[in-house]
Design an enzyme around this catalytic site. Structure first.
Site, PDB file in Angstrom:
ATOM      1  N   LYS A  23       0.857  -1.209   0.000  1.00 55.57           N
ATOM      2  CA  LYS A  23       0.000   0.000   0.000  1.00 55.57           C
ATOM      3  C   LYS A  23       0.878   1.239   0.000  1.00 55.57           C
ATOM      4  O   LYS A  23       2.044   1.192   0.399  1.00 55.57           O
ATOM      5  CB  LYS A  23      -0.935   0.014   1.215  1.00 55.57           C
ATOM      6  CG  LYS A  23      -0.249   0.019   2.598  1.00 55.57           C
ATOM      7  CD  LYS A  23       0.198   1.370   3.092  1.00 55.57           C
ATOM      8  CE  LYS A  23       0.835   1.285   4.480  1.00 55.57           C
ATOM      9  NZ  LYS A  23       1.633   2.474   4.839  1.00 55.57           N
ATOM     10  N   PRO A 107      10.436  -3.771   0.295  1.00 53.25           N
ATOM     11  CA  PRO A 107      11.424  -3.395   1.310  1.00 53.25           C
ATOM     12  C   PRO A 107      10.918  -3.711   2.718  1.00 53.25           C
ATOM     13  O   PRO A 107       9.710  -3.704   2.968  1.00 53.25           O
ATOM     14  CB  PRO A 107      11.577  -1.886   1.113  1.00 53.25           C
ATOM     15  CG  PRO A 107      10.373  -1.451   0.359  1.00 53.25           C
ATOM     16  CD  PRO A 107       9.911  -2.613  -0.446  1.00 53.25           C
ATOM     17  N   GLY A 111       7.447   1.311   4.867  1.00 49.52           N
ATOM     18  CA  GLY A 111       6.282   2.193   4.767  1.00 49.52           C
ATOM     19  C   GLY A 111       5.280   1.740   3.719  1.00 49.52           C
ATOM     20  O   GLY A 111       4.305   2.423   3.438  1.00 49.52           O
ATOM     21  N   LEU A 112       5.531   0.550   3.140  1.00 48.28           N
ATOM     22  CA  LEU A 112       4.586   0.015   2.140  1.00 48.28           C
ATOM     23  C   LEU A 112       3.656  -1.031   2.762  1.00 48.28           C
ATOM     24  O   LEU A 112       2.890  -1.684   2.066  1.00 48.28           O
ATOM     25  CB  LEU A 112       5.352  -0.622   0.970  1.00 48.28           C
ATOM     26  CG  LEU A 112       6.135   0.320   0.059  1.00 48.28           C
ATOM     27  CD1 LEU A 112       6.905  -0.472  -0.994  1.00 48.28           C
ATOM     28  CD2 LEU A 112       5.203   1.326  -0.618  1.00 48.28           C
ATOM     29  N   GLY A 113       3.757  -1.206   4.070  1.00 51.11           N
ATOM     30  CA  GLY A 113       2.883  -2.162   4.756  1.00 51.11           C
ATOM     31  C   GLY A 113       3.222  -3.610   4.447  1.00 51.11           C
ATOM     32  O   GLY A 113       2.365  -4.487   4.567  1.00 51.11           O
ATOM     33  N   GLY A 114       4.468  -3.867   4.079  1.00 47.79           N
ATOM     34  CA  GLY A 114       4.863  -5.217   3.671  1.00 47.79           C
ATOM     35  C   GLY A 114       4.536  -6.287   4.710  1.00 47.79           C
ATOM     36  O   GLY A 114       3.838  -7.261   4.406  1.00 47.79           O
ATOM     37  N   SER A 116       2.534  -6.140   7.205  1.00 45.67           N
ATOM     38  CA  SER A 116       1.094  -6.180   7.463  1.00 45.67           C
ATOM     39  C   SER A 116       0.376  -6.954   6.357  1.00 45.67           C
ATOM     40  O   SER A 116      -0.475  -7.811   6.625  1.00 45.67           O
ATOM     41  CB  SER A 116       0.532  -4.760   7.531  1.00 45.67           C
ATOM     42  OG  SER A 116       1.212  -4.001   8.499  1.00 45.67           O
ATOM     43  N   ASP A 149      -1.992  -1.487  10.498  1.00 52.60           N
ATOM     44  CA  ASP A 149      -2.025  -1.432   9.031  1.00 52.60           C
ATOM     45  C   ASP A 149      -2.473  -2.744   8.383  1.00 52.60           C
ATOM     46  O   ASP A 149      -2.292  -2.928   7.186  1.00 52.60           O
ATOM     47  CB  ASP A 149      -0.631  -1.087   8.492  1.00 52.60           C
ATOM     48  CG  ASP A 149      -0.395   0.406   8.435  1.00 52.60           C
ATOM     49  OD1 ASP A 149      -1.330   1.168   8.730  1.00 52.60           O
ATOM     50  OD2 ASP A 149       0.732   0.798   8.088  1.00 52.60           O
TER      51      ASP A 149
END
Ligand code: C5P
Length: 336
Positions: A23, A107, A111-114, A116, A149
């Protein structure tokens, strides 16, 4: 023994593979710190095409095993996939040994919610692998317990996030929009970024944090209202092209990510990355979540591809993707 149990017995090690989409945040406003240590926030989440791949297998026996080649991913009970399996097994009343394989492409701490998204993908895969399903509300509850998240990934597409981010509301989708993602090597701790926000904000502004979030909420609803009004009620069909994309209309009205004001001073390279995206033609560029990932939205795939070439020449790790609307998210989530 019912028919389901029979199928399960005959295929004790069925593998289910799920794309764990990332996200970005289209604006993120931080409000008051709460008694439980979390912060009120207001954000619009948007799923994008970059993803990890999660494979889940239910075997005979017991225990939870997390496999991942990436040394930065914990394989113990602190892993979000481990934590969601623990909870889901109880709710599903399923027994067995659960093996979760994480193919990491996103990554870590980016901050891309990986992490989650990985957990939600694991939950969906586990349901399918065990041939049982949980009510949606129960999945939302379990997801929110594991992290703020997670619930957004049970909705997909464009999602309004309130509370600590875990109260999610599906918004009408925006058209798929070309997106360039820049992934600097540094990982940013979300907990630390929130703590820095409290420190810096306490000094800077007298406005109570809860008033601020209310005010921004009104502003966001007005902007979303405008963007969707043009998309749905103008009567004219949506034409391809610059002024016609309501997502670009929305972000260009000046929505922002509060984390930039504490993360950029600490990592000046990230501010540079945002500028590089803008210079490469992004109509809007921002930090995603608490970073370190930056993204830019573009008017066309061609413009995005050109930008990636330019950014790479300058030494940025950049890749092209697109926002993923809700229907596409659910159509593509299960592999095979
Ligand atoms: O929910 P999640 O595990 O992602 O949160 C990580 C940390 O970030 C929390 O422990 C908390 O310190 C901080 N946080 C916060 N307010 C939020 C979300 C997270 O303060 N809305």
């Amino acid at each position: 023994m019912g028919p389901h149990a029979l199928v399960y017995y005959n295929h004790p090690s069925m593998n289910v593979t799920v794309r764990s989409f990332a996200k970005i945040n289209l604006g993120l406003w931080i409000g008051a710190p709460r008694e439980d240590g979390f912060h009120e926030l207001l954000t619009v989440y948007q799923t994008i095409g970059l993803h990890d791949v999660i494979r889940v297998r239910v075997e005979r026996g017991s225990g939870i095993e997390i496999r991942c080649d990436d040394p930065r991913v914990p394989r113990d009970e602190s892993n979000t996939c481990f934590r969601i399996v623990e909870r889901a097994l109880k709710s599903l009343r399923t027994k067995g040994r659960i093996v979760v394989d994480i193919e990491k492409r996103l990554p870590v701490q980016g901050g891309l919610g990986g992490a989650s998204a990985n957990a939600v993908a694991t939950l969906l895969a586990l349901e399918r692998a065990s041939r049982k399903s949980l009510p949606f509300a129960e999945k939302l509850r379990i997801a929110a317990e594991v992290g703020s998240d997670l619930p957004l990934f049970l909705v997909g597409g464009t999602v309004l996030g309130l509370g600590r981010g875990e109260r999610v509301f599906p918004l009408p989708d925006f058209p798929a929009t070309p997106c360039v993602v820049v992934t600097p090597e540094v990982g940013v701790s979300t907990a630390k970024a929130f703590a820095d926000w409290d420190r810096v904000r306490g000094k800077l502004t007298p406005q109570p944090a809860s008033d601020r979030i209310n005010e921004l909420g009104r502003e966001l609803s007005a902007r979303l209202g405008e963007a969707y009004k043009r998309q749905f009620y103008s009567g004219a069909p949506l034409r391809r092209g610059r002024a016609e994309n309501p997502l670009l209309d929305l972000v260009r009205t000046g929505i922002q990510n509060d984390f930039e004001s504490v993360v950029f001073p600490e990592y000046p390279d990230l501010r540079e990355g945002k500028r590089a995206l803008e210079r490469a033609g992004a109509k809007y560029a921002s930090l995603s979540g608490s970073g370190s990932t930056l993204y830019g939205l573009f008017v066309s795939r061609k413009a995005a591809v050109t930008a990636v070439a330019r950014l790479r020449k300058q030494g940025w790790a950049a890749q092209v993707t697109s926002t993923v609307a809700r229907q596409a998210y659910w159509r593509r989530i299960f592999v095979g």
